[in-house]
Design a protein around this motif. Structure first.
Motif, PDB file in Angstrom:
ATOM      1  N   ALA A 148      18.230  23.127  53.774  1.00 39.32           N
ATOM      2  CA  ALA A 148      17.406  23.386  52.575  1.00 39.32           C
ATOM      3  C   ALA A 148      18.209  23.257  51.790  1.00 39.32           C
ATOM      4  O   ALA A 148      18.241  23.441  50.455  1.00 39.32           O
ATOM      5  CB  ALA A 148      15.904  24.248  52.930  1.00 39.32           C
ATOM      6  N   MET A 149      20.083  24.191  51.803  1.00 38.58           N
ATOM      7  CA  MET A 149      20.518  24.428  51.445  1.00 38.58           C
ATOM      8  C   MET A 149      21.081  23.356  50.466  1.00 38.58           C
ATOM      9  O   MET A 149      21.548  23.828  49.178  1.00 38.58           O
ATOM     10  CB  MET A 149      21.966  25.134  51.616  1.00 38.58           C
ATOM     11  N   PRO A 150      21.537  22.165  50.852  1.00 35.41           N
ATOM     12  CA  PRO A 150      22.042  20.720  49.579  1.00 35.41           C
ATOM     13  C   PRO A 150      21.087  20.580  48.599  1.00 35.41           C
ATOM     14  O   PRO A 150      21.414  20.070  47.786  1.00 35.41           O
ATOM     15  CB  PRO A 150      22.212  20.009  51.014  1.00 35.41           C
ATOM     16  N   PHE A 151      19.556  21.065  49.212  1.00 33.40           N
ATOM     17  CA  PHE A 151      18.981  20.625  47.683  1.00 33.40           C
ATOM     18  C   PHE A 151      18.785  21.517  47.284  1.00 33.40           C
ATOM     19  O   PHE A 151      18.461  21.491  45.724  1.00 33.40           O
ATOM     20  CB  PHE A 151      17.079  20.275  47.990  1.00 33.40           C
ATOM     21  N   ILE A 152      18.748  23.037  47.591  1.00 32.50           N
ATOM     22  CA  ILE A 152      18.598  23.701  46.544  1.00 32.50           C
ATOM     23  C   ILE A 152      20.744  24.257  45.830  1.00 32.50           C
ATOM     24  O   ILE A 152      20.077  24.462  44.733  1.00 32.50           O
ATOM     25  CB  ILE A 152      18.542  25.141  47.338  1.00 32.50           C
ATOM     26  N   ILE A 153      21.457  24.386  46.101  1.00 31.10           N
ATOM     27  CA  ILE A 153      22.307  24.210  45.719  1.00 31.10           C
ATOM     28  C   ILE A 153      22.954  23.089  45.020  1.00 31.10           C
ATOM     29  O   ILE A 153      23.270  23.009  43.720  1.00 31.10           O
ATOM     30  CB  ILE A 153      23.423  24.564  46.693  1.00 31.10           C
ATOM     31  N   GLY A 154      22.533  21.835  44.942  1.00 30.43           N
ATOM     32  CA  GLY A 154      22.625  20.937  44.617  1.00 30.43           C
ATOM     33  C   GLY A 154      22.153  21.180  43.183  1.00 30.43           C
ATOM     34  O   GLY A 154      22.197  20.624  41.974  1.00 30.43           O
ATOM     35  N   ASN A 155      20.178  21.162  43.809  1.00 30.48           N
ATOM     36  CA  ASN A 155      19.442  21.352  41.667  1.00 30.48           C
ATOM     37  C   ASN A 155      20.283  22.599  41.018  1.00 30.48           C
ATOM     38  O   ASN A 155      20.139  22.468  40.083  1.00 30.48           O
ATOM     39  CB  ASN A 155      18.315  21.985  42.744  1.00 30.48           C
ATOM     40  N   GLU A 156      20.623  23.677  41.520  1.00 32.31           N
ATOM     41  CA  GLU A 156      21.225  24.534  41.156  1.00 32.31           C
ATOM     42  C   GLU A 156      22.772  24.010  40.403  1.00 32.31           C
ATOM     43  O   GLU A 156      22.807  24.374  39.168  1.00 32.31           O
ATOM     44  CB  GLU A 156      21.856  25.939  41.556  1.00 32.31           C
ATOM     45  N   THR A 157      23.445  23.755  40.802  1.00 32.03           N
ATOM     46  CA  THR A 157      24.597  23.201  40.173  1.00 32.03           C
ATOM     47  C   THR A 157      24.301  22.008  39.245  1.00 32.03           C
ATOM     48  O   THR A 157      24.829  22.291  37.876  1.00 32.03           O
ATOM     49  CB  THR A 157      25.389  22.146  41.239  1.00 32.03           C
ATOM     50  N   THR A 170      29.381  27.964  42.046  1.00 36.16           N
ATOM     51  CA  THR A 170      28.655  26.859  41.186  1.00 36.16           C
ATOM     52  C   THR A 170      28.315  27.616  39.926  1.00 36.16           C
ATOM     53  O   THR A 170      28.444  26.480  38.812  1.00 36.16           O
ATOM     54  CB  THR A 170      27.107  25.943  42.181  1.00 36.16           C
ATOM     55  N   PHE A 171      27.282  28.415  39.755  1.00 38.31           N
ATOM     56  CA  PHE A 171      27.409  28.970  39.190  1.00 38.31           C
ATOM     57  C   PHE A 171      29.051  28.908  37.590  1.00 38.31           C
ATOM     58  O   PHE A 171      29.171  28.322  36.835  1.00 38.31           O
ATOM     59  CB  PHE A 171      26.907  30.497  38.336  1.00 38.31           C
ATOM     60  N   THR A 172      29.831  29.352  38.113  1.00 46.99           N
ATOM     61  CA  THR A 172      31.234  29.483  37.572  1.00 46.99           C
ATOM     62  C   THR A 172      31.097  27.905  37.322  1.00 46.99           C
ATOM     63  O   THR A 172      31.959  27.699  36.577  1.00 46.99           O
ATOM     64  CB  THR A 172      32.735  30.302  38.379  1.00 46.99           C
ATOM     65  N   PHE A 173      31.651  27.284  38.572  1.00 43.42           N
ATOM     66  CA  PHE A 173      32.344  25.451  38.250  1.00 43.42           C
ATOM     67  C   PHE A 173      31.036  25.506  36.829  1.00 43.42           C
ATOM     68  O   PHE A 173      32.016  24.563  36.122  1.00 43.42           O
ATOM     69  CB  PHE A 173      31.567  24.891  39.659  1.00 43.42           C
ATOM     70  N   ALA A 174      29.802  25.366  36.868  1.00 40.42           N
ATOM     71  CA  ALA A 174      29.270  24.463  35.915  1.00 40.42           C
ATOM     72  C   ALA A 174      29.732  25.306  34.780  1.00 40.42           C
ATOM     73  O   ALA A 174      29.338  24.438  33.986  1.00 40.42           O
ATOM     74  CB  ALA A 174      27.617  25.353  35.879  1.00 40.42           C
ATOM     75  N   GLN A 175      29.678  26.452  34.412  1.00 43.00           N
ATOM     76  CA  GLN A 175      30.531  26.678  33.592  1.00 43.00           C
ATOM     77  C   GLN A 175      31.767  26.738  33.308  1.00 43.00           C
ATOM     78  O   GLN A 175      32.350  26.172  31.498  1.00 43.00           O
ATOM     79  CB  GLN A 175      30.659  28.679  33.424  1.00 43.00           C
ATOM     80  N   MET A 176      32.628  26.225  34.037  1.00 39.76           N
ATOM     81  CA  MET A 176      34.126  25.408  33.916  1.00 39.76           C
ATOM     82  C   MET A 176      34.396  23.883  33.248  1.00 39.76           C
ATOM     83  O   MET A 176      34.536  23.543  31.769  1.00 39.76           O
ATOM     84  CB  MET A 176      35.240  25.574  35.199  1.00 39.76           C
ATOM     85  N   VAL A 177      33.190  23.538  33.603  1.00 42.42           N
ATOM     86  CA  VAL A 177      32.565  22.110  32.869  1.00 42.42           C
ATOM     87  C   VAL A 177      32.305  21.895  31.917  1.00 42.42           C
ATOM     88  O   VAL A 177      33.128  21.591  31.238  1.00 42.42           O
ATOM     89  CB  VAL A 177      31.945  21.306  34.697  1.00 42.42           C
TER      90      VAL A 177
END
Length: 620
Positions: free
Chosen positions: A57-66, A219-226
């Motif tokens: 289930a993680m590809p869907f959840i982490i993808g959604n979060e990102t 993913t949270f840190t990555f999203a902030q940087m981008v």
């Protein structure tokens, strides 16, 4: 034993018919059958057990979060500049709107957590709120793409510009309202929903939860940087319509990815709000307020603990004794055969009373947290305005760093300091103090408050220098509708952003950890929401202070502290005012910390641990 071994294997293979589980089923995942004594008749009670899909289930959840974080942060990070350049709003108005919007987003999480826990469950809440967020971002994008939805462009050398019409503001506020609805459910539910996908009763499930938390943090840190760099650059230098369309598309992808995995998710059913118990204690204490106080409370009060409760047993404390009366047993009170109260609205247990005391004890510390976060709010608003009137060129090149991108230094400071603190500072302090965390949570928060005072003092000195250079030395041109650009490099803002990051690393993370450890275990979702409510209070308080200062200095002899053109104002005075408030908050906090009594058990879950890190970085 053989029966237990079979049950452990079944926990990994049996699939629940609807893919749903209650909180109780989570706890019984490895105990679906009770083994009776050899002298008794062996009875195996098979519980309906779900199939934890875990990493499937993680590809869907982490993808959604990102994609969700990229979309939300990509729009909100540069919102202040958008309101002043596209909607032609004055700095004061734009700052107040952003503060009120951020405050309402954070405050709404309390409502979202309540509705999720009581009525809808996390899956439905996240599904609805993700769609609401997409619609909100799309509405805001349309205000930039369609000319009739924003005021006419204003010339760079114009002194006055046409502001938005009532209809244009209404359309924009509709977008804000949808984003608030989205944040209400996403912020309190996204982390817990990911953890729901793993079996907490197995070693592989526990490892999966920890790995998920690490990926979530990444993913949270990555999203902030981008968002703070690439997306903000497109918005500021290419096109607002394109720059706001990118986050909207990313949020649409987030919606699609989330619903693609709907058939394999574990969907925990709502179990009701734990706040009901709090209301019962308060109501019964009021009803029995005329009864005499018990002489030996720990022995005479109704002391029943449910056998399947997840809350730790709390010892009696002598604070807030008026609440003890809720557990006084009178002739009119009846008990069930198992010892529990027949009517919890007439008789509460001592455990319930102590849980309410835990919440009340936390509230004075929460107030100090509201004042602390004022420091971070200023770095998100007026520090950005400072950057617009400073030299933002990168070295000798013509490339200019977008004003909103300087906030990335706050995030970098926090991100770098966290592992240094955990790996180096904590072990060193542990050897000195003998405490597991090196120092107590309240001591760490106190250090954060001290750093907050230093942050505002440095901010004031930098602004004082920036303004002086702008007034006494050649400038680099004029920033549209604001004023002359000081030749002082905007890189001088890095020290205050760095200190602000250290402030968050000490105060924010310790505060959320404090909430999680001091709240009853079944109220940890409320604990997370309480942190967001503190941020909301800071945003509202900042807006109130700005309005009061602007109103009272506008006609003063010394001039307006917060005008459109910072060169004509005294933003440094405003920063000094915040520093004084922070110092007073520090004194108040020290008094509260000395009075505070820690809860009997300080155990924090892995989920709470990552929440501490996440909340510590939530500064956009």
């Amino acid at each position: 034993m053989e029966l237990q071994r079979r049950e452990d294997e079944r926990a990994q293979t049996i699939h629940h018919a609807n893919g749903e589980a209650t909180e109780t089923e989570h706890k019984l995942v490895n105990g679906g059958a009770k083994e009776m004594g050899m002298e008794e008749k062996a009875v195996a009670v098979e519980e309906e057990i779900i199939n934890y899909r875990g990493w499937k289930a993680m590809p869907f959840i982490i993808g959604n979060e990102t994609f969700e974080k990229l979309g939300a942060i990509g729009t909100l990070a540069n919102l202040l500049i958008y309101l002043t350049t596209v909607f032609n709003l004055k700095s004061i108005t734009a700052t107040n709107i952003v503060n009120i919007f951020n405050g309402t987003c954070n405050l709404s999480t309390l409502i979202g957590a309540f509705l999720s826990d009581t009525y809808f469950g996390r899956f439905k809440t996240l599904g609805f709120c993700t769609v609401a967020s997409f619609l909100g971002l799309q509405v805001i994008q349309l205000t930039a793409a369609i000319k009739n939805l924003h005021p006419p462009d204003c010339a760079d050398n114009a002194t006055t510009c046409v502001g938005p019409t009532a209809g244009q503001m209404a359309f924009l506020i509709t977008g804000f309202g949808l984003l608030i609805s989205g944040a209400a459910g996403i912020r309190p539910c996204n982390l817990a929903f990911g953890a729901d996908q793993f079996n907490p009763g197995t070693e592989s499930g526990k490892r999966g939860i920890n790995s998920f938390f690490n990926w979530y943090f990444f993913t949270f840190t990555f999203a902030q940087m981008v968002s703070l760099t690439l997306i903000v650059y497109v918005q500021s230098n290419v096109s607002w319509a394109v720059g706001l369309l990118i986050p909207a598309i990313l949020m649409l992808i987030s919606c699609a990815v989330f619903f693609m995995g709907s058939k394999i998710y574990v969907k925990v059913k709502p179990q009701g709000s734990p706040l009901t118990s709090v209301a019962q204690v308060i109501a019964v204490a009021i009803k029995k307020s005329r009864l005499p106080a018990p002489k030996q409370p720990s022995l005479s009060l109704h002391n029943y603990i449910p056998p399947k409760t997840i809350n730790s047993k709390l010892p009696y404390t002598d604070q807030f004794r008026c609440l003890d009366k809720a557990a006084i047993v009178t002739a009119e009170d009846n008990k069930k055969p198992d010892g529990s109260s027949a009517d919890p609205w007439k008789l509460c247990s001592l455990q319930q009373v102590e849980e309410v005391k835990c919440i009340i004890r936390v509230m004075p510390i929460w107030v100090a947290g509201v004042f602390y976060y004022l420091v971070i709010v200023q770095q998100q608003t007026y520090a950005v305005f400072q950057a617009t009137q400073m030299d933002r060129r990168l070295g000798n090149t013509s490339f200019k760093i977008p004003a909103a991108s300087y906030v990335v230094f706050l995030m970098l400071s926090l991100t770098i300091f966290i592992p240094i603190y955990d790996r180096l500072i904590v072990p060193f302090l542990r050897r000195i103090t003998g405490k597991e965390g090196g120092i107590t949570l309240l001591q760490r928060m106190g250090i954060g408050l001290v750093l907050g005072v230093l942050t505002m003092l440095v901010s004031a000195k930098v602004e004082e220098r920036r303004r002086s250079i702008a007034l006494t030395k050649p400038t680099l041109g004029v920033y549209p509708r604001r004023g002359e650009i000081s030749s002082m490099s905007a890189l001088w803002l890095i020290p205050q952003f760095t200190l602000a990051g250290l402030t968050e690393a000490c105060a924010s993370i310790s505060l959320i950890e404090f909430y999680y450890k001091q709240f009853p275990e079944n109220m940890r979702s409320i604990a997370g929401s309480l942190y967001y409510c503190g941020m909301a209070g800071s945003s509202y308080l900042s807006s109130l202070l700005i309005s009061i200062v602007h109103k009272n200095t506008k006609g003063a002899e010394g001039g307006n502290w917060l005008p459109q053109n910072l060169n004509k104002g005294r933003l440094d005075y405003f920063y000094y005012l915040i520093a004084v408030l922070e110092f007073l908050a520090l004194v108040y906090f020290l008094v509260c910390a000395r009075w505070y009594k820690y809860k009997g058990t300080d155990v924090v879950s892995p989920e709470a641990d990552v929440e501490m890190k996440q909340h510590g970085q939530t500064h956009v």
